[in-house]
Structures are given as structure tokens and as C-alpha cells.
Design a protein around this motif. Structure first.
Motif, PDB file in Angstrom:
ATOM      1  N   THR A 129      96.187  92.428  66.043  1.00 37.71           N
ATOM      2  CA  THR A 129      94.895  91.757  66.215  1.00 37.71           C
ATOM      3  C   THR A 129      94.968  90.337  65.663  1.00 37.71           C
ATOM      4  O   THR A 129      95.392  90.118  64.528  1.00 37.71           O
ATOM      5  CB  THR A 129      93.787  92.529  65.491  1.00 37.71           C
ATOM      6  OG1 THR A 129      93.678  93.836  66.073  1.00 37.71           O
ATOM      7  CG2 THR A 129      92.446  91.810  65.607  1.00 37.71           C
ATOM      8  N   SER A 130      94.563  89.375  66.479  1.00 39.24           N
ATOM      9  CA  SER A 130      94.516  87.972  66.060  1.00 39.24           C
ATOM     10  C   SER A 130      93.108  87.433  66.260  1.00 39.24           C
ATOM     11  O   SER A 130      92.360  87.924  67.112  1.00 39.24           O
ATOM     12  CB  SER A 130      95.491  87.126  66.886  1.00 39.24           C
ATOM     13  OG  SER A 130      96.820  87.454  66.608  1.00 39.24           O
ATOM     14  N   ASP A 131      92.775  86.413  65.499  1.00 43.46           N
ATOM     15  CA  ASP A 131      91.514  85.726  65.743  1.00 43.46           C
ATOM     16  C   ASP A 131      91.595  85.049  67.103  1.00 43.46           C
ATOM     17  O   ASP A 131      92.567  84.335  67.388  1.00 43.46           O
ATOM     18  CB  ASP A 131      91.242  84.681  64.665  1.00 43.46           C
ATOM     19  CG  ASP A 131      90.899  85.301  63.325  1.00 43.46           C
ATOM     20  OD1 ASP A 131      90.523  86.496  63.314  1.00 43.46           O
ATOM     21  OD2 ASP A 131      91.008  84.611  62.307  1.00 43.46           O
ATOM     22  N   PRO A 132      90.597  85.241  67.959  1.00 44.69           N
ATOM     23  CA  PRO A 132      90.642  84.624  69.288  1.00 44.69           C
ATOM     24  C   PRO A 132      90.768  83.105  69.208  1.00 44.69           C
ATOM     25  O   PRO A 132      90.169  82.460  68.341  1.00 44.69           O
ATOM     26  CB  PRO A 132      89.305  85.034  69.912  1.00 44.69           C
ATOM     27  CG  PRO A 132      88.895  86.264  69.176  1.00 44.69           C
ATOM     28  CD  PRO A 132      89.405  86.081  67.774  1.00 44.69           C
ATOM     29  N   LEU A 133      91.595  82.571  70.098  1.00 48.69           N
ATOM     30  CA  LEU A 133      91.745  81.125  70.308  1.00 48.69           C
ATOM     31  C   LEU A 133      92.516  80.413  69.209  1.00 48.69           C
ATOM     32  O   LEU A 133      92.583  79.178  69.198  1.00 48.69           O
ATOM     33  CB  LEU A 133      90.390  80.441  70.509  1.00 48.69           C
ATOM     34  CG  LEU A 133      89.498  81.030  71.612  1.00 48.69           C
ATOM     35  CD1 LEU A 133      88.184  80.269  71.698  1.00 48.69           C
ATOM     36  CD2 LEU A 133      90.212  80.996  72.955  1.00 48.69           C
ATOM     37  N   THR A 134      93.105  81.166  68.269  1.00 51.82           N
ATOM     38  CA  THR A 134      94.003  80.512  67.323  1.00 51.82           C
ATOM     39  C   THR A 134      95.254  80.057  68.070  1.00 51.82           C
ATOM     40  O   THR A 134      95.582  80.555  69.142  1.00 51.82           O
ATOM     41  CB  THR A 134      94.378  81.459  66.175  1.00 51.82           C
ATOM     42  OG1 THR A 134      94.762  82.731  66.723  1.00 51.82           O
ATOM     43  CG2 THR A 134      93.203  81.657  65.237  1.00 51.82           C
ATOM     44  N   PRO A 169      92.205  89.111  70.500  1.00 50.80           N
ATOM     45  CA  PRO A 169      91.797  90.207  69.615  1.00 50.80           C
ATOM     46  C   PRO A 169      92.467  91.536  69.930  1.00 50.80           C
ATOM     47  O   PRO A 169      92.574  92.394  69.058  1.00 50.80           O
ATOM     48  CB  PRO A 169      90.285  90.290  69.824  1.00 50.80           C
ATOM     49  CG  PRO A 169      90.072  89.750  71.209  1.00 50.80           C
ATOM     50  CD  PRO A 169      91.106  88.673  71.378  1.00 50.80           C
ATOM     51  N   ASN A 170      92.913  91.720  71.180  1.00 52.12           N
ATOM     52  CA  ASN A 170      93.530  92.985  71.557  1.00 52.12           C
ATOM     53  C   ASN A 170      94.356  92.786  72.831  1.00 52.12           C
ATOM     54  O   ASN A 170      94.290  91.725  73.481  1.00 52.12           O
ATOM     55  CB  ASN A 170      92.481  94.084  71.761  1.00 52.12           C
ATOM     56  CG  ASN A 170      91.412  93.682  72.760  1.00 52.12           C
ATOM     57  OD1 ASN A 170      91.703  93.446  73.937  1.00 52.12           O
ATOM     58  ND2 ASN A 170      90.166  93.604  72.297  1.00 52.12           N
ATOM     59  N   GLY A 171      95.098  93.800  73.210  1.00 50.56           N
ATOM     60  CA  GLY A 171      95.972  93.696  74.365  1.00 50.56           C
ATOM     61  C   GLY A 171      95.236  93.548  75.679  1.00 50.56           C
ATOM     62  O   GLY A 171      95.715  92.857  76.588  1.00 50.56           O
ATOM     63  N   ASP A 172      94.075  94.192  75.822  1.00 49.97           N
ATOM     64  CA  ASP A 172      93.313  94.071  77.064  1.00 49.97           C
ATOM     65  C   ASP A 172      92.886  92.623  77.311  1.00 49.97           C
ATOM     66  O   ASP A 172      92.980  92.119  78.439  1.00 49.97           O
ATOM     67  CB  ASP A 172      92.079  94.972  77.034  1.00 49.97           C
ATOM     68  CG  ASP A 172      92.432  96.454  77.135  1.00 49.97           C
ATOM     69  OD1 ASP A 172      93.600  96.772  77.425  1.00 49.97           O
ATOM     70  OD2 ASP A 172      91.528  97.286  76.919  1.00 49.97           O
ATOM     71  N   GLU A 173      92.425  91.959  76.253  1.00 49.04           N
ATOM     72  CA  GLU A 173      92.029  90.556  76.394  1.00 49.04           C
ATOM     73  C   GLU A 173      93.238  89.669  76.674  1.00 49.04           C
ATOM     74  O   GLU A 173      93.143  88.689  77.419  1.00 49.04           O
ATOM     75  CB  GLU A 173      91.302  90.079  75.135  1.00 49.04           C
ATOM     76  CG  GLU A 173      89.925  90.685  74.915  1.00 49.04           C
ATOM     77  CD  GLU A 173      88.912  90.191  75.927  1.00 49.04           C
ATOM     78  OE1 GLU A 173      88.132  89.286  75.589  1.00 49.04           O
ATOM     79  OE2 GLU A 173      88.892  90.722  77.064  1.00 49.04           O
ATOM     80  N   ALA A 174      94.375  90.001  76.077  1.00 43.74           N
ATOM     81  CA  ALA A 174      95.589  89.226  76.341  1.00 43.74           C
ATOM     82  C   ALA A 174      95.981  89.324  77.811  1.00 43.74           C
ATOM     83  O   ALA A 174      96.353  88.313  78.435  1.00 43.74           O
ATOM     84  CB  ALA A 174      96.736  89.715  75.455  1.00 43.74           C
ATOM     85  N   LEU A 175      95.889  90.509  78.380  1.00 40.82           N
ATOM     86  CA  LEU A 175      96.234  90.667  79.796  1.00 40.82           C
ATOM     87  C   LEU A 175      95.212  89.978  80.688  1.00 40.82           C
ATOM     88  O   LEU A 175      95.570  89.395  81.725  1.00 40.82           O
ATOM     89  CB  LEU A 175      96.335  92.155  80.148  1.00 40.82           C
ATOM     90  CG  LEU A 175      97.543  92.872  79.549  1.00 40.82           C
ATOM     91  CD1 LEU A 175      97.472  94.373  79.846  1.00 40.82           C
ATOM     92  CD2 LEU A 175      98.853  92.298  80.095  1.00 40.82           C
TER      93      LEU A 175
END
Length: 385
Positions: free
Chosen positions: A21-26, A156-162
Motif C-alpha cells: 500500500t502506497s499513498d496515492p500520487l506519491t 493504494p492497492n493493486g486494483d487501482e494500479a491496474l
């Protein structure tokens, strides 16, 4: 952020594909740079000496070898939420690298490919992973002495990354055209603004990622490929955009290394702003239509740069890439204000009028018809703001 794990080495994290999990847009950035001789402006075997000198003392950023001795990779060591702090770190990294190169009588250049080097003269960096890649890919490994910028954007998660991976593919031509800086290869004008992409395309598992929308489905895809013995970790995929689960990012890998660190910073700002727009506004449906025109749009941008055209998968209309970039920057304006990236995006808008790095290189070469002089000018571009 680095790519330092040995290819095909056991990697339980990659096997599990647990998405951090990462902070979005970092943001994080990697840059592959040319190590050049002051004597003849050709690539030279200077990476080992450079790394040895730099690593004697504390320094900003990360410095690592790449596949041949004529390359060095620099990257941000910090995770950045704002583009201004990323800019400060990259400028400090440049200062460290240039000062070390000066002590060793070397030059450092941006650009996606050296204008006149010959791949057969390159030496594989003495590291098990690189020797393994040399054995696996033959002459392609030395031809891989090309130079790119990679941009990591936190998810934040793999789904958003895809989701971002697929949505960003619509704007792949913009990244290519804005960064393109490899018109010459082995002393020939290739007629491409980015000849580097042709070297990348020679590798298996390059190009586009599969249309997989859920992280659980991506794990199934990965295990399927692993079952065939084709991959052992995410590093075995050379896609233009790929997820990086151990970092919790989506990684844009399509850019030539720009001629200046300022352009590299601006491209990172563009990526961050574009991802915010895509996540907040969800402007189009993710489906196979995005990839129906992918290869053609990618080719147009690599071949013609800002003079290219693209097919909009939504409208199915053919539009000038320059015009589509202008429209895109207008749409991003509110998000740029929120993120503090407006200044950097304005500098990219100027490329529509002033031309990209490839156009600058062709103009610089025409003044003296000397590739050596061109490389010296590239080195000055890299070291001076």
C-alpha cells in the motif's frame, strides 16, 4: 527506487505478488544516463569508477550500475508527495554525479541513445544478473545500451494500479513525444524521434500489458506465465507501463531520458497530474478499445514526435498529437493547481511550439555536422539549468 534484483532469482515477494500500500500520487523517478569520454565524446567504460567515487561519501539519491559499463542509473531515494521536493532531490543528484564525473574526466549526457556509439564495443557490467541477461539475450543485451526515464506513481492497492496502467495507455504517445531524444543511432539519422523504442521492442514481453483489471486476476496471469517457465518475477516483464507491487506503484517506462533534468522533472509532474485526473474524474471506460490503436499510436509518437497523429479510441477520430496534448493540458489544469504542478506542465506545453529533444539534437547537429560536437552540447544541456 531501483531494479537491482537478479533476473530469475528466487523472489518470494514477487511470487506472492503482495501489493504494498502506497499513498496515492506519491512519486519516484529513475534515470539512465550516458557515461562519455571527454577525449572523443564516445561512450566509455566509466560506471565502476563513478560508482566507487560517489559511494565513498553520503550522497542524495541512489546510484546504481546498468547492463553495460557505459551506463549509470540514478534515482530518487525519497518518496515524494510534491513535485518541488522531487525536483530538489533530482537537482542534488545531478550535482553529485556531475562533480564526480568531472574528477574522473568524464561527461554525463541525457538522451535516449548515444548518437554514434557501436553496440559491439560495449562491455557488460560485472554483475551476475547482467551476465545472465547477456547469456540469455545475446547481442540484444549490448544493443540495450539505450537510456530511459522511469516514473513511479503511488497506488493504494493493486486494483487501482491496474486501472491507472490501462488508463495511462491512452496518453502513452504524449510521454513518448515529449521525452523523445534519440534521433541518431550508430551515426545515422534514423528518421525516428525516439529510436530507443525500437531497441526495447526487440525483447520478448515488451510492449503492452494484458487487459487484466483486477489484482487477483493479475496474480492468476502471473502464475500462469510462471507455470510455463517464462517469468520468475515482475522484472521479467519489459512492458511500457507495469505494476510494481513491492513499491506499491505503477511504473511508466516509455520515456527516453530527457536532455535536461528539468524536463525529467516536468514529465514526473505530468504523470502525477494525469494520474490524479484519471483517478478523480474516471473519464473513460477501460476496455479493449484502448489497445486496438495502441501500437499505431505508439509508432506515430516514436517516429514523428510532436508531428505525429493518434487515433482517439473513444471518438475513433484521427487527431494531431500536438493538438491532443494541448487539450489534455487544459483538462489537467485544475488538478495541476491542486498539486502545484502548473509551472512544470506549462513547460511541457511549450514543447508544442519549441520542439522536443530530438528536434533540438537535429538542429544542433546541423550547425557543425559533428556528432562529437553534438555530444558535447548534450553534456552541457545536462549539467546546466
Amino acid at each position: 527506487m531501483s531494479r537491482d534484483t537478479a533476473a530469475f532469482a528466487p523472489d518470494t515477494t514477487s511470487h506472492a505478488l503482495s501489493f504494498t500500500t502506497s499513498d496515492p500520487l506519491t512519486l519516484g523517478v529513475e534515470l539512465e544516463l550516458q557515461v562519455v569520454s571527454r577525449l572523443d565524446a564516445d561512450l566509455t567504460r566509466g560506471a565502476t569508477e563513478l560508482l566507487g567515487l560517489i559511494n565513498r561519501h553520503p550522497h542524495p539519491g541512489d546510484f546504481k550500475p546498468e547492463i553495460t559499463e557505459s551506463m549509470i542509473e540514478v534515482s530518487t531515494a525519497q518518496i515524494h508527495r510534491r513535485i518541488d521536493t522531487l525536483a530538489a532531490e533530482l537537482l542534488a543528484v545531478r550535482k553529485t554525479l556531475v562533480e564526480a564525473a568531472d574528477k574522473l574526466n568524464l561527461l554525463i549526457c541525457g538522451g535516449g541513445a548515444h548518437p554514434f556509439q557501436h553496440w559491439a564495443e560495449r562491455k557488460i557490467f560485472d554483475k551476475p544478473r547482467f551476465h545472465q541477461l547477456g547469456d540469455m539475450y545475446g547481442y540484444l543485451a549490448k544493443q540495450f545500451t539505450v537510456f530511459g526515464q522511469h516514473i513511479h506513481v503511488g497506488c493504494p492497492n493493486g486494483d487501482e494500479a491496474l486501472y491507472l496502467l490501462h488508463a495511462l495507455s491512452r496518453y502513452l504517445p504524449h510521454f513518448i513525444a515529449l521525452s523523445a531524444a534519440s534521433p541518431y543511432y550508430q551515426g545515422v539519422d534514423t528518421a525516428f524521434d525516439s529510436s530507443r523504442l525500437n531497441a526495447i521492442s526487440a525483447f520478448p514481453l515488451s510492449g503492452r500489458a494484458p487487459m487484466v483489471k483486477r489484482w487477483s486476476e493479475f496474480i492468476d496471469y502471473f502464475e500462469h506465465m510462471r507455470g510455463f517457465g517464462i517469468v520468475e518475477s515482475m522484472k521479467d516483464f519489459y512492458w511500457d507501463i507495469r505494476p510494481k507491487p513491492e513499491f506499491g506503484t505503477v511504473e511508466i517506462r516509455i520515456c527516453d531520458t530527457p536532455l535536461t533534468v528539468e524536463r525529467a522533472i516536468a514529465l514526473a509532474a505530468f504523470a502525477q497530474t494525469l494520474c490524479r485526473y484519471l483517478l478523480v474524474e474516471r473519464p473513460f471506460v477501460i476496455d479493449d478499445s484502448l489497445y486496438a490503436v495502441y501500437s499505431v499510436n505508439r509508432y506515430q509518437a516514436a517516429r514523428y514526435g510532436m508531428e505525429g497523429c493518434l487515433v482517439d479510441p473513444a471518438s475513433r477520430q484521427r487527431v494531431a498529437l500536438r493538438d491532443d496534448l494541448r487539450i489534455t493540458l487544459q483538462r489537467l489544469a485544475p488538478h495541476a493547481e491542486e498539486l502545484g504542478t502548473a509551472h512544470y506542465l506549462a513547460s511541457l506545453g511549450a514543447v508544442c511550439e519549441e520542439g522536443n529533444g530530438a528536434q533540438w539534437m537535429r538542429s544542433a547537429y546541423q550547425r557543425h555536422h559533428s556528432f562529437g560536437d553534438l555530444v558535447w552540447q548534450q553534456a552541457l544541456q545536462w549539467r546546466e539549468s
